[in-house]
Design a protein around this motif. Sequence first.
Motif, mmCIF file in Angstrom:
data_model
loop_
_atom_site.group_PDB
_atom_site.id
_atom_site.type_symbol
_atom_site.label_atom_id
_atom_site.label_comp_id
_atom_site.label_asym_id
_atom_site.label_seq_id
_atom_site.Cartn_x
_atom_site.Cartn_y
_atom_site.Cartn_z
ATOM 1 N N ALA A 4 -1.747 -2.969 -4.042
ATOM 2 C CA ALA A 4 -1.312 -3.864 -5.108
ATOM 3 C C ALA A 4 -2.447 -4.073 -6.103
ATOM 4 C CB ALA A 4 -0.862 -5.188 -4.509
ATOM 5 N N LYS A 5 -3.672 -4.100 -5.623
ATOM 6 C CA LYS A 5 -4.781 -4.471 -6.489
ATOM 7 C C LYS A 5 -5.706 -3.318 -6.884
ATOM 8 C CE LYS A 5 -7.719 -8.407 -7.242
ATOM 9 N NZ LYS A 5 -8.039 -9.754 -6.826
ATOM 10 N N PHE A 6 -5.830 -2.317 -6.020
ATOM 11 C CA PHE A 6 -6.761 -1.229 -6.299
ATOM 12 C C PHE A 6 -6.071 0.132 -6.223
ATOM 13 C CE2 PHE A 6 -9.300 -4.647 -4.367
ATOM 14 C CZ PHE A 6 -10.177 -4.893 -5.416
ATOM 15 N N VAL A 36 -8.478 0.243 1.884
ATOM 16 C CA VAL A 36 -7.276 1.084 1.909
ATOM 17 C C VAL A 36 -7.287 2.041 0.711
ATOM 18 C CG1 VAL A 36 -4.756 1.058 1.756
ATOM 19 C CG2 VAL A 36 -5.936 -0.582 3.229
ATOM 20 N N ALA A 37 -7.683 1.531 -0.459
ATOM 21 C CA ALA A 37 -7.758 2.381 -1.655
ATOM 22 C C ALA A 37 -8.824 3.466 -1.463
ATOM 23 C CB ALA A 37 -8.063 1.532 -2.890
ATOM 24 N N ASP A 38 -9.940 3.111 -0.845
ATOM 25 C CA ASP A 38 -11.006 4.093 -0.587
ATOM 26 C C ASP A 38 -10.516 5.208 0.330
ATOM 27 O OD1 ASP A 38 -12.732 2.629 -2.135
ATOM 28 O OD2 ASP A 38 -13.840 1.755 -0.455
ATOM 29 N N ALA A 39 -9.540 4.894 1.179
ATOM 30 C CA ALA A 39 -9.007 5.889 2.117
ATOM 31 C C ALA A 39 -7.950 6.772 1.449
ATOM 32 C CB ALA A 39 -8.430 5.190 3.344
ATOM 33 N N GLN A 63 -8.116 -4.560 0.744
ATOM 34 C CA GLN A 63 -7.359 -3.694 -0.157
ATOM 35 C C GLN A 63 -8.239 -2.556 -0.671
ATOM 36 O OE1 GLN A 63 -4.480 -5.028 -2.917
ATOM 37 N NE2 GLN A 63 -4.411 -7.122 -2.145
ATOM 38 N N GLN A 64 -9.504 -2.871 -0.906
ATOM 39 C CA GLN A 64 -10.434 -1.833 -1.379
ATOM 40 C C GLN A 64 -10.620 -0.750 -0.316
ATOM 41 O OE1 GLN A 64 -12.167 -1.784 -4.679
ATOM 42 N NE2 GLN A 64 -12.024 0.278 -3.858
ATOM 43 N N ALA A 115 0.864 -1.173 0.000
ATOM 44 C CA ALA A 115 0.000 0.000 0.000
ATOM 45 C C ALA A 115 0.906 1.230 0.000
ATOM 46 C CB ALA A 115 -0.911 0.003 1.220
ATOM 47 N N ALA A 116 0.631 2.162 -0.902
ATOM 48 C CA ALA A 116 1.490 3.337 -1.041
ATOM 49 C C ALA A 116 1.226 4.345 0.067
ATOM 50 C CB ALA A 116 1.261 3.977 -2.406
ATOM 51 N N GLY A 117 2.299 4.962 0.547
ATOM 52 C CA GLY A 117 2.158 5.976 1.585
ATOM 53 C C GLY A 117 3.507 6.561 1.920
ATOM 54 N N ASN A 118 3.491 7.653 2.689
ATOM 55 C CA ASN A 118 4.708 8.421 2.961
ATOM 56 C C ASN A 118 5.113 8.545 4.415
ATOM 57 O OD1 ASN A 118 5.240 9.216 0.376
ATOM 58 N ND2 ASN A 118 4.094 11.124 0.520
#
Length: 115
Positions: A94-96, A86-89, A83-84, A36-39
């Motif tokens: 990896a998947k969304f 996390v993407a919604d946030a 995963q969805q 999951a991408a983040g900084n």
Amino acid sequence: MTSFRSIPYLLFGGIVVFQFLRQKATVSLTTQKFKAAGNCGMCKNRIESALDARGVNKASWDLDSGQVSVTFNPKKISLDDLQQKVADAGHDTAKFKASDEVYEALPACCHYRSA
Ligand SMILES: [Cu+2]
């Protein structure tokens, strides 16, 4: 009155009930990882809060590796659902992919996509 002919049915019924109870008793948790991408620490909080859901036992995101490690009950929630969330946030997984709208609304320090 119980006749001999009903014995197979009783056995079968017993097995069904037994399997049902066994399933109930075994809470099968699984631990999976995904990117999951983040900084930053804010990203960490946001990602982990997004995973604070029914069926999730524990979740943590590692800043250095960008990996989420999540322990959950697969009967209650799927890895895709997680995963969805996390993407919604706002964090690509990896998947969304997070929507541009949600991504743009993140604080500047959390913008992990290169311009
Ligand atoms: Cu951040």
